[in-house]
Design an enzyme around this catalytic site. Structure first.
Site, PDB file in Angstrom:
ATOM      1  N   SER A   1       5.891   8.453   4.664  1.00  0.00           N
ATOM      2  CA  SER A   1       4.517   8.608   5.115  1.00  0.00           C
ATOM      3  C   SER A   1       4.464   8.512   6.633  1.00  0.00           C
ATOM      4  O   SER A   1       5.255   7.791   7.245  1.00  0.00           O
ATOM      5  CB  SER A   1       3.658   7.496   4.512  1.00  0.00           C
ATOM      6  OG  SER A   1       2.396   7.470   5.111  1.00  0.00           O
TER       7      SER A   1
ATOM      8  N   TYR B   1       2.368  -1.835   4.314  1.00  0.00           N
ATOM      9  CA  TYR B   1       2.680  -0.437   4.024  1.00  0.00           C
ATOM     10  C   TYR B   1       3.607   0.144   5.089  1.00  0.00           C
ATOM     11  O   TYR B   1       4.607   0.777   4.780  1.00  0.00           O
ATOM     12  CB  TYR B   1       1.390   0.372   3.925  1.00  0.00           C
ATOM     13  CG  TYR B   1       1.582   1.810   3.559  1.00  0.00           C
ATOM     14  CD1 TYR B   1       1.840   2.184   2.250  1.00  0.00           C
ATOM     15  CD2 TYR B   1       1.514   2.806   4.527  1.00  0.00           C
ATOM     16  CE1 TYR B   1       2.014   3.500   1.897  1.00  0.00           C
ATOM     17  CE2 TYR B   1       1.683   4.136   4.184  1.00  0.00           C
ATOM     18  CZ  TYR B   1       1.931   4.479   2.877  1.00  0.00           C
ATOM     19  OH  TYR B   1       2.097   5.804   2.534  1.00  0.00           O
TER      20      TYR B   1
ATOM     21  N   LYS C   1       7.472   1.955   4.700  1.00  0.00           N
ATOM     22  CA  LYS C   1       7.505   3.414   4.774  1.00  0.00           C
ATOM     23  C   LYS C   1       8.174   3.920   6.048  1.00  0.00           C
ATOM     24  O   LYS C   1       8.045   5.082   6.393  1.00  0.00           O
ATOM     25  CB  LYS C   1       6.090   3.996   4.668  1.00  0.00           C
ATOM     26  CG  LYS C   1       5.476   3.828   3.290  1.00  0.00           C
ATOM     27  CD  LYS C   1       6.213   4.673   2.288  1.00  0.00           C
ATOM     28  CE  LYS C   1       5.631   4.604   0.907  1.00  0.00           C
ATOM     29  NZ  LYS C   1       6.266   5.537  -0.002  1.00  0.00           N
TER      30      LYS C   1
END
Length: 144
Positions: free
Chosen positions: A125, A139, A143
């Site tokens: 991402s 997150y 990622k």
């Protein structure tokens, strides 16, 4: 793995057959409408359970004779600043975004090695490269 129409068209061109995680009835309806069922099976999948990942891999091999590609697109995000994020919430994101990917890969690699072929695609991402202040440090770290 959720497949959009463009990906499905490309997979159809190369004769894709395999397993796709059932995520919603809307996706299933879309696949039915496009005529893609029969090219992919719906299987419930718990990628946080290594034994279940192995079971899915073995089922796919038994059904189709091989596993040529694994696409890992797992990911969740809990939008909270780090000083509010609990340890359990941190661990949940790490487990889904990293550990489940490891389990999925570990389950298919022996089959791919046995057949001397296989491809693994890891979907990340932009969130791993660009953060937003105060939100989602969990997150971003999983990622990168």
């Amino acid at each position: 793995m959720i497949l959009n129409n463009k990906v499905l068209q490309k997979l159809e061109i190369i004769g894709f057959k395999g397993a796709v995680k059932k995520s919603t009835s809307r996706i299933q309806e879309k696949l039915n409408a496009k005529g893609y069922l029969g090219k992919a099976d719906w299987m419930a999948e718990d990628t946080l359970n290594y034994d279940h990942c192995v079971e899915i891999a073995e089922t796919v091999k038994k059904t189709y004779g091989r596993i040529d590609i694994l696409v890992c697109a797992q990911g969740i995000l809990i939008h909270k600043p780090i000083d509010v994020l609990t340890l359990d919430e941190w661990q949940k994101v790490v487990d889904v975004n990293m550990t489940s990917v490891f389990y999925s890969i570990k389950a298919v690699v022996p089959i791919m090695k046995e057949q001397n072929y296989g491809r693994i695609v890891l979907v990340s991402s932009i969130g791993g490269r660009k953060g937003r202040p105060g939100v989602g440090v969990n997150y971003y770290n999983t990622k990168l």
